[in-house]
Motif scaffolding. Structure first.
Motif, PDB file in Angstrom:
ATOM      1  N   LEU A   1      23.761  65.687 -17.127  1.00 62.89           N
ATOM      2  CA  LEU A   1      23.230  66.199 -18.394  1.00 62.89           C
ATOM      3  C   LEU A   1      21.743  66.428 -18.250  1.00 62.89           C
ATOM      4  N   VAL A   2      21.327  67.643 -18.530  1.00 55.73           N
ATOM      5  CA  VAL A   2      19.941  68.052 -18.340  1.00 55.73           C
ATOM      6  C   VAL A   2      19.339  68.452 -19.681  1.00 55.73           C
ATOM      7  N   SER A   3      18.141  67.988 -19.946  1.00 56.58           N
ATOM      8  CA  SER A   3      17.420  68.383 -21.152  1.00 56.58           C
ATOM      9  C   SER A   3      16.677  69.683 -20.885  1.00 56.58           C
ATOM     10  N   GLY A   4      16.959  70.707 -21.683  1.00 57.65           N
ATOM     11  CA  GLY A   4      16.281  71.977 -21.475  1.00 57.65           C
ATOM     12  C   GLY A   4      16.842  73.059 -22.364  1.00 57.65           C
ATOM     13  N   HIS A   5      16.091  74.133 -22.477  1.00 61.47           N
ATOM     14  CA  HIS A   5      16.498  75.278 -23.287  1.00 61.47           C
ATOM     15  C   HIS A   5      16.737  76.458 -22.375  1.00 61.47           C
ATOM     16  N   VAL A   6      17.948  76.988 -22.389  1.00 64.33           N
ATOM     17  CA  VAL A   6      18.290  78.134 -21.547  1.00 64.33           C
ATOM     18  C   VAL A   6      17.713  79.397 -22.161  1.00 64.33           C
ATOM     19  N   THR A   7      16.907  80.091 -21.392  1.00 65.46           N
ATOM     20  CA  THR A   7      16.298  81.335 -21.874  1.00 65.46           C
ATOM     21  C   THR A   7      16.959  82.573 -21.291  1.00 65.46           C
ATOM     22  N   LYS A   8      17.702  82.385 -20.191  1.00 63.96           N
ATOM     23  CA  LYS A   8      18.282  83.547 -19.521  1.00 63.96           C
ATOM     24  C   LYS A   8      19.484  83.108 -18.704  1.00 63.96           C
ATOM     25  N   MET A   9      20.511  83.966 -18.680  1.00 67.56           N
ATOM     26  CA  MET A   9      21.640  83.770 -17.785  1.00 67.56           C
ATOM     27  C   MET A   9      21.631  84.862 -16.733  1.00 67.56           C
ATOM     28  N   THR A  10      21.882  84.476 -15.496  1.00 66.60           N
ATOM     29  CA  THR A  10      21.885  85.421 -14.387  1.00 66.60           C
ATOM     30  C   THR A  10      23.205  85.321 -13.648  1.00 66.60           C
ATOM     31  N   GLU A  11      23.384  86.160 -12.638  1.00 67.16           N
ATOM     32  CA  GLU A  11      24.596  86.095 -11.829  1.00 67.16           C
ATOM     33  C   GLU A  11      24.659  84.801 -11.028  1.00 67.16           C
ATOM     34  N   GLN A  12      23.519  84.147 -10.862  1.00 62.79           N
ATOM     35  CA  GLN A  12      23.470  82.907 -10.086  1.00 62.79           C
ATOM     36  C   GLN A  12      23.505  81.651 -10.954  1.00 62.79           C
ATOM     37  N   GLY A  13      23.375  81.790 -12.272  1.00 61.97           N
ATOM     38  CA  GLY A  13      23.344  80.605 -13.133  1.00 61.97           C
ATOM     39  C   GLY A  13      22.482  80.827 -14.360  1.00 61.97           C
ATOM     40  N   VAL A  14      21.529  79.909 -14.595  1.00 60.26           N
ATOM     41  CA  VAL A  14      20.677  80.010 -15.782  1.00 60.26           C
ATOM     42  C   VAL A  14      19.235  79.698 -15.418  1.00 60.26           C
ATOM     43  N   THR A  15      18.341  80.203 -16.264  1.00 59.54           N
ATOM     44  CA  THR A  15      16.923  79.875 -16.166  1.00 59.54           C
ATOM     45  C   THR A  15      16.514  79.142 -17.435  1.00 59.54           C
ATOM     46  N   LEU A  16      15.796  78.025 -17.255  1.00 53.36           N
ATOM     47  CA  LEU A  16      15.344  77.234 -18.393  1.00 53.36           C
ATOM     48  C   LEU A  16      13.925  77.619 -18.762  1.00 53.36           C
ATOM     49  N   ALA A  17      13.533  77.302 -20.004  1.00 53.29           N
ATOM     50  CA  ALA A  17      12.140  77.464 -20.412  1.00 53.29           C
ATOM     51  C   ALA A  17      11.278  76.660 -19.451  1.00 53.29           C
ATOM     52  N   GLY A  18      10.241  77.290 -18.919  1.00 52.65           N
ATOM     53  CA  GLY A  18       9.421  76.644 -17.904  1.00 52.65           C
ATOM     54  C   GLY A  18       9.738  77.128 -16.510  1.00 52.65           C
ATOM     55  N   GLY A  19      10.863  77.863 -16.364  1.00 56.17           N
ATOM     56  CA  GLY A  19      11.151  78.512 -15.097  1.00 56.17           C
ATOM     57  C   GLY A  19      12.155  77.834 -14.192  1.00 56.17           C
ATOM     58  N   THR A  20      12.589  76.609 -14.517  1.00 54.78           N
ATOM     59  CA  THR A  20      13.579  75.942 -13.674  1.00 54.78           C
ATOM     60  C   THR A  20      14.875  76.740 -13.640  1.00 54.78           C
ATOM     61  N   GLN A  21      15.414  76.913 -12.442  1.00 53.77           N
ATOM     62  CA  GLN A  21      16.668  77.631 -12.281  1.00 53.77           C
ATOM     63  C   GLN A  21      17.770  76.661 -11.875  1.00 53.77           C
ATOM     64  N   LEU A  22      18.907  76.786 -12.517  1.00 50.89           N
ATOM     65  CA  LEU A  22      20.090  76.017 -12.165  1.00 50.89           C
ATOM     66  C   LEU A  22      21.172  76.989 -11.732  1.00 50.89           C
ATOM     67  N   HIS A  23      21.746  76.743 -10.590  1.00 51.33           N
ATOM     68  CA  HIS A  23      22.729  77.670 -10.033  1.00 51.33           C
ATOM     69  C   HIS A  23      24.142  77.152 -10.235  1.00 51.33           C
ATOM     70  N   ALA A  24      25.049  78.089 -10.485  1.00 53.74           N
ATOM     71  CA  ALA A  24      26.459  77.744 -10.643  1.00 53.74           C
ATOM     72  C   ALA A  24      27.298  78.993 -10.482  1.00 53.74           C
ATOM     73  N   ASP A  25      28.556  78.798 -10.098  1.00 50.12           N
ATOM     74  CA  ASP A  25      29.474  79.926  -9.993  1.00 50.12           C
ATOM     75  C   ASP A  25      29.876  80.447 -11.366  1.00 50.12           C
ATOM     76  N   LYS A  26      29.933  79.526 -12.340  1.00 49.65           N
ATOM     77  CA  LYS A  26      30.366  79.902 -13.688  1.00 49.65           C
ATOM     78  C   LYS A  26      29.455  79.232 -14.706  1.00 49.65           C
ATOM     79  N   VAL A  27      29.262  79.915 -15.837  1.00 44.36           N
ATOM     80  CA  VAL A  27      28.460  79.390 -16.946  1.00 44.36           C
ATOM     81  C   VAL A  27      29.290  79.455 -18.212  1.00 44.36           C
ATOM     82  N   VAL A  28      29.423  78.324 -18.900  1.00 42.64           N
ATOM     83  CA  VAL A  28      30.154  78.246 -20.162  1.00 42.64           C
ATOM     84  C   VAL A  28      29.153  78.203 -21.305  1.00 42.64           C
ATOM     85  N   VAL A  29      29.252  79.142 -22.223  1.00 43.30           N
ATOM     86  CA  VAL A  29      28.399  79.165 -23.412  1.00 43.30           C
ATOM     87  C   VAL A  29      29.144  78.466 -24.540  1.00 43.30           C
TER      88      VAL A  29
END
Length: 382
Positions: A177-205
């Motif tokens: 469980l990660v504290s953060g606000h997702v600002t963008k979804m990409t083909e590789q995962g998500v980008t959080l406010a502040g620029g941290t990128q988390l990668h995944a094959d699938k993203v569930v909204v």
């Protein structure tokens, strides 16, 4: 009571099989089911586990018929809730209070008979009540009511506690469980406010009414609701009470409406609802709406007029254009999956949603037909 989250911090570019955005009751249930199935899961939440709409809800678990798909989803989920709560009902504040659907007149009684026929045809326990039976079970109801319908297996939970339980279970299966606000979804995962990128094959909204911030094409509208909780009056009401005449207002597509719900909590307190407002601005409590809602409730239970209300609050439901949730893959974005649009049934249907989503991801057969809930039914298909 707010529950501390089993939170972990991930480094930039961390990789999982699945990222779940949102740790409300639906997101937590999805994380639990996916992790239990052996997938590596990261949950991203900007607030607290079980906050927002989850914390604002009544926690009513009911088999409802707004059409066959709604009944199939709610009945399936209620069975899953009974299984989940059986190990430790107190952790969820789970009570099988049943739902007593009140018929004000003969027209409502006809609706009760139709509802009874549908529920029993699908193997769901139900009992028709004449006026004498009704008052024997709930003597505080106003005189002159025609009768009702009792669904004894319906139940209630305290949603924030259940969300916390599900998230704890997910973390025991390896979810993070990660504290953060997702600002963008990409083909590789998500980008959080502040620029941290988390990668995944699938993203569930699974962000409820906030889903359109990330996916503005979703046919989701925000619907504001009010609830009131009273001081402790143990034994005053025994069942979750609801009016049978609610169908028209419950499925209204515009404007404001009220529908009577009264739920006894294990603490002895009473939850009073509910209002429905489309396009209402802000989360502020509106005294006009609260006054109308309480007056409407007192028409069914006059004793409510003399009780002490401790607090009132609002929440926002995510309502799809056809009233059914969107559960499954986004038809135009290969790595995006949806678990949104549950309207007022997010708590009731969270566990079924999680199972349907997980089965689809793993290519397994679902327990009920999934087609009525697939996002492709209403998103643009090219």
């Amino acid at each position: 009571m707010r529950h501390r989250r089993p939170e972990r911090r991930l480094s930039a570019a961390a990789t999982s099989d699945v990222i779940v955005i949102g740790a409300g009751i639906v997101g937590a249930a999805c994380a639990d089911a996916l992790a239990a199935a052996g997938m590596s899961v990261t949950v991203v939440e900007s607030g607290i586990t079980g906050g927002a709409a989850t914390a604002a809800g009544m926690g009513h678990l009911a088999a409802l018929y707004g059409g066959a798909p709604e009944l199939a989803l709610t009945a399936y989920s209620l069975a899953l809730w009974r299984e989940l709560a059986a190990a430790d009902p107190a952790r969820h504040e789970y009570t099988e209070c049943g739902t007593l659907w009140i018929a004000a007149d003969e027209r409502d009684m006809a609706a009760a008979h139709r509802k009874y026929a549908i529920l029993t045809a699908h193997g769901i326990d139900a009992e028709m009540l004449d006026a004498e039976d009704l008052y024997a079970r709930e003597p505080q109801l106003r005189p002159g009511l025609a009768g009702g319908l009792l669904a004894p297996a319906d139940a209630a939970v305290y949603p924030p506690k259940s969300a916390a339980v599900l998230m704890e279970r997910a973390c025991r299966h390896g979810a993070q469980l990660v504290s953060g606000h997702v600002t963008k979804m990409t083909e590789q995962g998500v980008t959080l406010a502040g620029g941290t990128q988390l990668h995944a094959d699938k993203v569930v909204v699974a962000t409820g009414s906030m889903c359109t911030e990330l996916l503005p094409e979703l046919p989701i509208r925000a619907q504001k609701g009010h609830l009131v909780i009273t001081d402790r009056y143990p034994g005053l009401i025994r069942h979750h009470l609801a009016e049978l005449g609610q169908a028209a207002s419950a499925h209204a597509a515009e404007g404001e409406s009220l529908v009577f719900h009264l739920q006894p909590r294990p603490t002895g307190q009473l939850l009073i609802g509910a209002s429905r407002q489309f396009e209402a601005a802000g989360a502020d409590v509106e005294p006009r709406i609260v006054a109308q809602m309480l007056a409407h409730a007192a028409r069914f239970v006059p004793a409510l007029s003399a009780l002490n209300a401790l607090r009132c609050w609002t929440g926002v439901r995510a309502v799809s254009s056809d009233g059914l949730p969107l559960i499954g893959p986004h038809p135009e974005r290969a790595n995006i999956w949806l678990a949104v649009g549950h309207a007022g049934l997010g708590v009731t249907t969270a566990l079924a949603t999680a199972q349907l989503l997980t089965a689809q991801m793993l290519g397994k057969t679902t327990q009920i037909a999934v087609e009525p809930y697939l996002p492709a039914r209403m998103l643009n298909k090219k």
